[in-house]
Design a protein around this motif. Structure first.
Motif, PDB file in Angstrom:
ATOM      1  N   THR A 137       0.831  -1.209   0.000  1.00  0.00           N
ATOM      2  CA  THR A 137       0.000   0.000   0.000  1.00  0.00           C
ATOM      3  C   THR A 137       0.862   1.255   0.000  1.00  0.00           C
ATOM      4  OG1 THR A 137      -1.847  -1.103   1.101  1.00  0.00           O
ATOM      5  CG2 THR A 137      -1.738   1.295   1.315  1.00  0.00           C
ATOM      6  N   LEU A 138       1.906   1.269   0.816  1.00  0.00           N
ATOM      7  CA  LEU A 138       2.779   2.446   0.908  1.00  0.00           C
ATOM      8  C   LEU A 138       3.539   2.680  -0.395  1.00  0.00           C
ATOM      9  CD1 LEU A 138       4.230   2.093   4.525  1.00  0.00           C
ATOM     10  CD2 LEU A 138       2.401   3.593   3.730  1.00  0.00           C
ATOM     11  N   LEU A 139       3.976   1.602  -1.032  1.00  0.00           N
ATOM     12  CA  LEU A 139       4.703   1.771  -2.288  1.00  0.00           C
ATOM     13  C   LEU A 139       3.774   2.279  -3.398  1.00  0.00           C
ATOM     14  CD1 LEU A 139       7.651   1.214  -1.918  1.00  0.00           C
ATOM     15  CD2 LEU A 139       7.455  -0.739  -3.454  1.00  0.00           C
ATOM     16  N   LYS A 140       2.538   1.839  -3.384  1.00  0.00           N
ATOM     17  CA  LYS A 140       1.565   2.343  -4.357  1.00  0.00           C
ATOM     18  C   LYS A 140       1.284   3.824  -4.126  1.00  0.00           C
ATOM     19  CE  LYS A 140      -0.737  -2.099  -5.076  1.00  0.00           C
ATOM     20  NZ  LYS A 140      -1.883  -2.953  -4.681  1.00  0.00           N
ATOM     21  N   LEU A 141       1.162   4.210  -2.854  1.00  0.00           N
ATOM     22  CA  LEU A 141       0.955   5.627  -2.526  1.00  0.00           C
ATOM     23  C   LEU A 141       2.166   6.457  -2.955  1.00  0.00           C
ATOM     24  CD1 LEU A 141      -0.669   5.277   1.018  1.00  0.00           C
ATOM     25  CD2 LEU A 141      -1.775   6.260  -1.008  1.00  0.00           C
ATOM     26  N   ALA A 142       3.359   5.906  -2.760  1.00  0.00           N
ATOM     27  CA  ALA A 142       4.579   6.618  -3.162  1.00  0.00           C
ATOM     28  C   ALA A 142       4.604   6.844  -4.666  1.00  0.00           C
ATOM     29  CB  ALA A 142       5.804   5.830  -2.720  1.00  0.00           C
ATOM     30  N   GLU A 143       4.224   5.831  -5.426  1.00  0.00           N
ATOM     31  CA  GLU A 143       4.195   5.954  -6.880  1.00  0.00           C
ATOM     32  C   GLU A 143       3.149   6.968  -7.314  1.00  0.00           C
ATOM     33  OE1 GLU A 143       4.895   5.662 -10.807  1.00  0.00           O
ATOM     34  OE2 GLU A 143       6.124   4.698  -9.262  1.00  0.00           O
ATOM     35  N   THR A 144       1.979   6.918  -6.696  1.00  0.00           N
ATOM     36  CA  THR A 144       0.878   7.825  -7.062  1.00  0.00           C
ATOM     37  C   THR A 144       1.249   9.278  -6.793  1.00  0.00           C
ATOM     38  OG1 THR A 144      -0.766   6.115  -6.604  1.00  0.00           O
ATOM     39  CG2 THR A 144      -1.543   8.395  -6.615  1.00  0.00           C
ATOM     40  N   HIS A 145       1.931   9.526  -5.679  1.00  0.00           N
ATOM     41  CA  HIS A 145       2.178  10.909  -5.238  1.00  0.00           C
ATOM     42  C   HIS A 145       3.663  11.288  -5.312  1.00  0.00           C
ATOM     43  CE1 HIS A 145      -1.967  11.067  -3.846  1.00  0.00           C
ATOM     44  NE2 HIS A 145      -1.775   9.931  -3.205  1.00  0.00           N
ATOM     45  N   LYS A 146       4.401  10.631  -6.202  1.00  0.00           N
ATOM     46  CA  LYS A 146       5.847  10.865  -6.257  1.00  0.00           C
ATOM     47  C   LYS A 146       6.214  12.275  -6.706  1.00  0.00           C
ATOM     48  CE  LYS A 146       6.273   8.732 -10.857  1.00  0.00           C
ATOM     49  NZ  LYS A 146       6.858   7.583 -11.602  1.00  0.00           N
ATOM     50  N   ASN A 147       5.324  12.939  -7.434  1.00  0.00           N
ATOM     51  CA  ASN A 147       5.645  14.282  -7.932  1.00  0.00           C
ATOM     52  C   ASN A 147       5.034  15.402  -7.100  1.00  0.00           C
ATOM     53  OD1 ASN A 147       7.123  13.291 -10.160  1.00  0.00           O
ATOM     54  ND2 ASN A 147       5.222  12.866 -11.264  1.00  0.00           N
ATOM     55  N   THR A 148       4.377  15.038  -6.001  1.00  0.00           N
ATOM     56  CA  THR A 148       3.740  16.053  -5.146  1.00  0.00           C
ATOM     57  C   THR A 148       4.710  16.458  -4.047  1.00  0.00           C
ATOM     58  OG1 THR A 148       1.611  14.978  -5.559  1.00  0.00           O
ATOM     59  CG2 THR A 148       1.700  16.609  -3.783  1.00  0.00           C
ATOM     60  N   LEU A 149       5.162  17.711  -4.105  1.00  0.00           N
ATOM     61  CA  LEU A 149       6.157  18.178  -3.144  1.00  0.00           C
ATOM     62  C   LEU A 149       5.559  18.380  -1.753  1.00  0.00           C
ATOM     63  CD1 LEU A 149       8.343  20.724  -5.163  1.00  0.00           C
ATOM     64  CD2 LEU A 149       8.863  18.355  -4.555  1.00  0.00           C
ATOM     65  N   LEU A 150       6.444  18.268  -0.768  1.00  0.00           N
ATOM     66  CA  LEU A 150       6.072  18.352   0.648  1.00  0.00           C
ATOM     67  C   LEU A 150       7.236  19.002   1.383  1.00  0.00           C
ATOM     68  CD1 LEU A 150       4.166  17.175   2.999  1.00  0.00           C
ATOM     69  CD2 LEU A 150       5.683  15.188   2.950  1.00  0.00           C
ATOM     70  N   PRO A 151       6.982  19.939   2.270  1.00  0.00           N
ATOM     71  CA  PRO A 151       8.099  20.503   3.033  1.00  0.00           C
ATOM     72  C   PRO A 151       8.725  19.437   3.940  1.00  0.00           C
ATOM     73  CG  PRO A 151       6.130  21.866   3.237  1.00  0.00           C
ATOM     74  CD  PRO A 151       5.697  20.584   2.622  1.00  0.00           C
ATOM     75  N   GLY A 152      10.045  19.390   3.967  1.00  0.00           N
ATOM     76  CA  GLY A 152      10.740  18.512   4.901  1.00  0.00           C
ATOM     77  C   GLY A 152      11.126  19.296   6.144  1.00  0.00           C
ATOM     78  N   TYR A 153      11.196  18.605   7.268  1.00  0.00           N
ATOM     79  CA  TYR A 153      11.468  19.273   8.549  1.00  0.00           C
ATOM     80  C   TYR A 153      12.624  18.605   9.269  1.00  0.00           C
ATOM     81  CZ  TYR A 153       6.975  21.670   8.153  1.00  0.00           C
ATOM     82  OH  TYR A 153       5.938  22.465   7.738  1.00  0.00           O
ATOM     83  N   THR A 154      13.441  19.405   9.952  1.00  0.00           N
ATOM     84  CA  THR A 154      14.348  18.899  10.978  1.00  0.00           C
ATOM     85  C   THR A 154      14.127  19.762  12.206  1.00  0.00           C
ATOM     86  OG1 THR A 154      16.194  20.357  10.337  1.00  0.00           O
ATOM     87  CG2 THR A 154      16.066  18.190   9.268  1.00  0.00           C
ATOM     88  N   HIS A 155      14.137  19.161  13.381  1.00  0.00           N
ATOM     89  CA  HIS A 155      13.843  19.866  14.636  1.00  0.00           C
ATOM     90  C   HIS A 155      12.439  20.499  14.591  1.00  0.00           C
ATOM     91  CE1 HIS A 155      18.140  19.536  15.681  1.00  0.00           C
ATOM     92  NE2 HIS A 155      18.355  19.883  14.419  1.00  0.00           N
ATOM     93  N   LEU A 156      11.559  19.974  13.743  1.00  0.00           N
ATOM     94  CA  LEU A 156      10.226  20.541  13.499  1.00  0.00           C
ATOM     95  C   LEU A 156      10.306  21.956  12.923  1.00  0.00           C
ATOM     96  CD1 LEU A 156       7.726  19.313  16.262  1.00  0.00           C
ATOM     97  CD2 LEU A 156       7.728  18.822  13.810  1.00  0.00           C
TER      98      LEU A 156
END
Length: 427
Positions: A137-156
């Motif tokens: 399921t997670l790999l399918k979600l990764a493939e589906t949304h691979k081009n959708t950007l998301l902010p990455g966080y360190t230390h929140l």
């Protein structure tokens, strides 16, 4: 009925304390105690301790009990302290003296050892299937949304650009590490302790290799003291493997709870998967993932309990071991539910478009800007200083995210490589 009964009645208060809730817990291992009893009866006949007719009568009666267990009507009544005494009593009731012979060359100690190992073997295979389903399921979600950007966080704090594909496949690949440990735990319990009796073997000429083959164990726990000492070690190993999976899912659940909040707003779930508030009509709470997080944290505490119960016990059997069974079985049963609910819920996630032009993400691309300067020939430390000064004086202007081409980055997830690694781990 007690297998150790000598005609001296036990104080009822003491009996209630020593039996505890074994009757309820032992339902989980009833099937495996019956299977081990069948193998034991067949082996006894092969070495001349039972006649062929006696072995066949015992096996036939044990098959009837297995059918009851399969149909959910096998019950351990209050008259019995555990599943072992229940099975032997039913055999004696049906077969008389022949039923009394089933306990030849074994002890309740190796009975519970072999039943637990068979239980763990079967249930860890089910957990593996649950991990595999979630991974898919997670790999399918990764493939589906691979081009959708998301902010990455360190230390929140806002850090660097990520993507939903990177996020989903990260937890998928972590499950492979958990699978390695799960497979190791399966190997530990895939050893037959039957025939070790009370931990010092038997003077009967039993054939332990025969029961090993009959029960489908990969190997035999040869040394009878080692077999007894595996009580506690097996439970610790299994619950630690469970705890590793729980750790991955607990962290994932925390991400999900954060990302669902309005301050992040990265994902949503259908209303049917959320709950409301008794006074705030606008609330759509991710209770399912909060409970998953909590349950996973409970599961991570159980191996420490196993260590504390067995840590300073000398060789040989001790009644302390009885206390391991409940939470070792709970660990396995709870994780099966957690995996099922987690996969069911995450499969319905609704990924949101994130506006990376929002002011709070204005510094998301500083590292890309530094790398642009480095590519143009500026030394890294000088480029770092230039962009740092722009950030401090408010002159930094973000550009578009640059192509991240290396394997495992946001534009080259390597999902096929992760899938191949998982397949190898499963096989």
């Amino acid at each position: 009925m007690k297998l150790w009964e000598k005609g001296i009645p036990t104080d009822q208060k003491i009996e209630a304390f020593t039996v505890g809730n074994d009757r309820e817990i032992d339902i989980h291992i009833a099937k495996y105690d019956l299977l081990a009893s069948k193998a034991h009866a067949t082996m006894l006949a092969s070495v001349g301790l039972l006649t062929q007719e006696e072995s066949e009568l015992l096996n036939k009666q044990l098959d009837l009990m297995l059918k009851q267990e399969q149909e959910g009507i096998f019950v351990i009544e209050a008259d019995f302290e555990d599943v072992h005494s229940k099975i032997e009593s039913d055999l004696v009731k049906a077969l008389g003296d022949t039923g009394k012979k089933i306990h030849t060359a074994r002890s309740r100690n190796d009975q519970v050892l072999v039943a637990l190992n068979l239980y763990f073997k079967a249930e860890l295979s089910q957990i593996t299937e649950g991990v595999e389903k979630l991974f898919d399921t997670l790999l399918k979600l990764a493939e589906t949304h691979k081009n959708t950007l998301l902010p990455g966080y360190t230390h929140l704090q806002v850090a660097m650009p990520s993507s939903f594909g990177l996020w989903f496949s990260a937890y998928a690949e972590l499950l492979i590490d958990d699978l390695y440990l799960l497979k190791a735990a399966q190997k530990v319990v895939d050893q037959n302790p039957l025939g070790s009796a009370a931990g010092y073997g038997s003077s009967f000429p039993i054939d332990r290799e025969m029961t090993t083959a009959q029960l489908g164990f990969a190997d035999l726990k040869y040394n009878v003291i080692a077999a007894q000492l595996s009580r506690g070690k097996s439970e610790r190993t299994v619950t630690q493997a469970v705890a590793n999976i729980a750790n991955t899912l607990s962290r994932f659940a925390m991400d999900i709870c954060l990302y669902c909040s309005q301050n992040f707003g990265f994902i949503k779930f259908p209303d049917a998967l959320t709950t409301g508030s008794s006074i705030m009509p606008h609330k759509k709470n991710p209770d399912v993932f909060e409970l998953l997080r909590g349950k996973c944290n409970q599961l991570q505490a159980i191996p420490q309990e196993m260590i504390m119960i067995t840590n300073n016990l000398p060789s040989g059997y001790h009644r302390d071991y009885q206390l391991l069974k409940e939470n070792a079985i709970k660990s396995v049963e709870d994780l099966k539910v957690v995996l099922d609910i987690f996969e069911f819920s995450i499969a319905q996630v609704q990924v949101q478009d994130v506006n990376l032009d929002d002011e709070k993400y204005q510094h998301l691309f500083t590292v890309d800007a530094i790398n642009d300067l480095v590519t143009a020939g500026v030394p890294f430390r000088e480029a770092y200083k230039q962009i740092g000064e722009q950030v401090e004086n408010g002159s930094f202007k973000a550009g578009n995210t640059k192509e991240h081409s290396h394997l495992g980055s946001i534009h080259n997830l390597g999902l096929d490589k992760i899938q191949a690694k998982f397949d190898k781990a499963v096989s």
